[in-house]
Design a protein around this motif. Structure first.
Motif, mmCIF file in Angstrom:
data_model
loop_
_atom_site.group_PDB
_atom_site.id
_atom_site.type_symbol
_atom_site.label_atom_id
_atom_site.label_comp_id
_atom_site.label_asym_id
_atom_site.label_seq_id
_atom_site.Cartn_x
_atom_site.Cartn_y
_atom_site.Cartn_z
ATOM 1 N N THR A 137 0.770 -0.997 0.129
ATOM 2 C CA THR A 137 -0.120 -0.035 0.043
ATOM 3 C C THR A 137 0.889 1.233 0.001
ATOM 4 O OG1 THR A 137 -1.623 -1.144 1.191
ATOM 5 C CG2 THR A 137 -1.892 1.068 1.147
ATOM 6 N N HIS A 148 4.101 -7.579 8.716
ATOM 7 C CA HIS A 148 3.780 -6.180 8.457
ATOM 8 C C HIS A 148 5.107 -5.209 8.651
ATOM 9 C CE1 HIS A 148 1.269 -2.680 7.825
ATOM 10 N NE2 HIS A 148 1.918 -1.981 8.915
ATOM 11 N N GLU A 186 3.720 0.843 3.038
ATOM 12 C CA GLU A 186 3.360 -0.464 3.848
ATOM 13 C C GLU A 186 3.430 -1.707 2.971
ATOM 14 O OE1 GLU A 186 -0.070 0.099 6.421
ATOM 15 O OE2 GLU A 186 -0.208 2.106 5.822
ATOM 16 N N ASP A 200 2.843 -14.015 9.477
ATOM 17 C CA ASP A 200 2.477 -12.589 8.533
ATOM 18 C C ASP A 200 3.346 -11.545 9.083
ATOM 19 O OD1 ASP A 200 0.412 -14.025 7.368
ATOM 20 O OD2 ASP A 200 -1.018 -13.052 8.678
ATOM 21 N N ASN A 221 2.293 -6.032 3.608
ATOM 22 C CA ASN A 221 1.633 -7.355 4.300
ATOM 23 C C ASN A 221 2.449 -8.432 3.578
ATOM 24 O OD1 ASN A 221 0.616 -6.068 6.482
ATOM 25 N ND2 ASN A 221 -1.042 -5.651 5.159
ATOM 26 N N GLU A 226 6.070 -1.047 7.574
ATOM 27 C CA GLU A 226 6.015 0.232 7.195
ATOM 28 C C GLU A 226 6.960 1.432 7.214
ATOM 29 O OE1 GLU A 226 3.498 2.699 10.253
ATOM 30 O OE2 GLU A 226 2.335 1.000 9.422
ATOM 31 N N HIS A 245 2.419 -12.496 3.548
ATOM 32 C CA HIS A 245 1.842 -13.804 4.234
ATOM 33 C C HIS A 245 2.817 -14.974 3.952
ATOM 34 C CE1 HIS A 245 -1.594 -11.461 5.203
ATOM 35 N NE2 HIS A 245 -1.460 -11.025 4.079
#
Length: 109
Positions: A40, A62, A51, A60, A53, A64, A55
């Motif tokens: 994103t 994350h 950002e 997971d 993510n 940013e 998987h």
């Protein structure tokens, strides 16, 4: 690997898409079990934010990063993501290696 790139208040250009794909190749070299990746990109006044993510099988991640330039934010994001993926990979391999750390020798006199 499914790759989804979303831009919020920003158009994702083909050159930006290619740059992201090139940066994510480094991650896929470290681990094989990447299921999907969602990137994103957003702009808020003077801050460019990226950002991601990721998987993985069983995990997971994350990450940013923000900067005044989108490409600089993507570079920082790739570095952070690379460190996290390597850390995750080390944890997995440490648990399955079966080797024990050497214990210090005690002097029984």
């Amino acid at each position: 690997m499914n790759l989804k790139i979303t831009g919020i208040h920003l158009e994702v250009t083909p050159s930006l898409r290619e740059y992201i794909e090139a940066k994510l190749e480094r991650i896929t070299r470290h681990v094989d079990n990447v299921t999907s990746v969602a990137v994103t990109l957003s702009v808020e006044k003077l801050e460019q934010k990226a950002e991601v993510n990721v998987h993985l099988k069983g995990k997971d991640i994350h990450v940013e990063a923000t900067s005044t330039d989108m490409y600089a934010a993507l570079d920082a994001l790739a570095d952070k993501l690379d460190r996290q993926v390597l850390k995750h990979k080390e944890k997995i391999t440490d648990h399955h290696s079966g080797e024990r750390a050497p214990t210090p020798a005690t002097d029984e006199a």
